[in-house]
Design an enzyme around this catalytic site. Structure first.
Site, PDB file in Angstrom:
ATOM      1  N   HIS A   1       1.000  -1.094   0.020  1.00 31.10           N
ATOM      2  CA  HIS A   1       0.060   0.010   0.031  1.00 31.10           C
ATOM      3  C   HIS A   1       0.856   1.218   0.096  1.00 31.10           C
ATOM      4  CE1 HIS A   1      -2.861  -2.872   2.017  1.00 31.10           C
ATOM      5  NE2 HIS A   1      -3.485  -2.283   1.117  1.00 31.10           N
TER       6      HIS A   1
ATOM      7  N   GLN B   1      -8.412  -8.674 -10.063  1.00 30.81           N
ATOM      8  CA  GLN B   1      -9.403  -7.579  -9.503  1.00 30.81           C
ATOM      9  C   GLN B   1      -8.795  -6.172 -10.472  1.00 30.81           C
ATOM     10  OE1 GLN B   1     -10.165  -6.042  -5.291  1.00 30.81           O
ATOM     11  NE2 GLN B   1      -8.308  -4.802  -5.695  1.00 30.81           N
TER      12      GLN B   1
HETATM   13  O1  PAF Z   1      -7.980  -4.453  -2.850  1.00 21.46           O
HETATM   14  C1  PAF Z   1      -8.549  -4.209  -1.935  1.00 21.46           C
HETATM   15  O2  PAF Z   1      -8.027  -3.927  -0.755  1.00 21.46           O
HETATM   16  C2  PAF Z   1     -10.105  -4.156  -1.888  1.00 21.46           C
HETATM   17  O3  PAF Z   1     -10.633  -5.254  -2.884  1.00 21.46           O
HETATM   18  C3  PAF Z   1     -10.684  -2.908  -2.530  1.00 21.46           C
HETATM   19  C4  PAF Z   1     -10.167  -2.459  -3.918  1.00 21.46           C
HETATM   20  C5  PAF Z   1     -10.048  -1.841  -1.710  1.00 21.46           C
HETATM   21  C6  PAF Z   1     -12.149  -2.767  -2.435  1.00 21.46           C
HETATM   22  O4  PAF Z   1     -12.573  -2.764  -1.391  1.00 21.46           O
END
Ligand code: PAF
Length: 280
Positions: free
Chosen positions: A28, A144
């Protein structure tokens, strides 16, 4: 949040956005850093989204550390934290869901029914709230990233999607909030995902001359290599698929991009990882 970003947009300030479920780690931090280098305003959302967890999954135990998250966001250049409650995101009477077909049906979509609808619904609402020019996602959740790109394209959302390479521990384990669940022994076994991916990638990228001339590279050969390296974890899937469509084909050919994708359990912890590579 909408007032803040509306004011910023009125002054033509670009907004970078990093959606997260909190319990932030080095992966992150990288997303926040990249966003803050490109945008004067970087919003980071922290929201454990109940819609994307199955009934037997870890919504209740998912690690939550808002105070340390806020510190990390600030340290890496984030300017705003958006941490709504579940009631704010999904008030009484909330009745809308975004369903994505195609790319969302396989792999994670097959093993976790409803997961990507939950992701798409929350990401859409977050996008409408934060109104970013660019949003940042980690490559670790490869499917995703494709699902989000599909939604943005299909629904004509004016947002650029930036996929940032996976950040790894020194031994190759992909950083993930769920790594916190692993005990010492599981943590060691978890490194076999990266070993399996690396072995397959090296095989594909270093085909010997006679193999290079071969017309096709059989998928099963690549997948068998990964399976062989995954003895210490319980494998849900270990596949070599077309990197753009996630479709599985019998053979791959020179110049094609392949995504190597693994989901496996170390103990009770489900881990995913991937590498994207190209056949020479
Ligand atoms: O990747 C994540 O942490 C989650 O899937 C997200 C994109 C924040 C959606 O809740």
């Amino acid at each position: 949040m909408q007032d803040i970003v509306s004011d910023a947009r009125a002054e033509r300030v670009d907004i970078g956005f990093v959606p997260t479920m909190g319990s932030l780690h080095g992966g992150h931090a990288e997303l926040i850093k990249v966003s803050s280098m490109r945008h004067s305003l970087t919003v980071v959302s922290v929201f454990v989204n109940p819609l994307q967890f199955g009934p037997s999954e870890d919504f209740g135990t998912y690690p939550r550390n808002l105070d340390s998250d806020v510190r990390m966001i600030r340290e890496h250049g984030g300017t705003h934290v958006f941490a709504p409650s579940a009631e704010e995101m999904y008030p009484q009477g909330f009745a809308t869901s975004i369903h994505i077909g195609g790319i969302a049906k396989e792999l994670e979509g097959a093993g976790r029914p409803g997961h990507f609808d939950g992701v798409a619904t929350v990401v859409c609402k977050l996008f409408n709230t934060v109104m970013p020019t660019e949003a940042f996602f980690g490559q670790k959740d490869y499917q995703q990233t494709l699902v989000v790109k599909q939604m943005v394209a299909d629904l004509a959302m004016p947002i650029a999607i930036n996929v940032v390479p996976t950040v790894r521990e020194a031994d190759g384990l992909a950083m993930s909030s769920r790594n916190a669940y692993l005990n010492f022994e599981e943590r060691n076994r978890a490194t076999s995902l990266f070993r399996a991916l690396t072995r397959a990638k090296e095989f594909i990228e270093n085909l010997e001359a006679p193999l290079q001339k071969r017309k096709a590279l059989p998928r099963l050969e690549i997948e068998a290599l990964m399976q062989a390296a995954l003895q210490e974890v319980s494998v849900e899937y270990a596949v070599a698929v077309d990197a753009a469509t996630l479709q599985s084909r019998d053979n791959y050919f020179s110049g094609e991009k392949i995504a190597l994708l693994i989901a496996a359990f170390a103990g009770r912890t489900r881990l995913i990882d991937n590498i994207v590579t190209e056949i020479v």
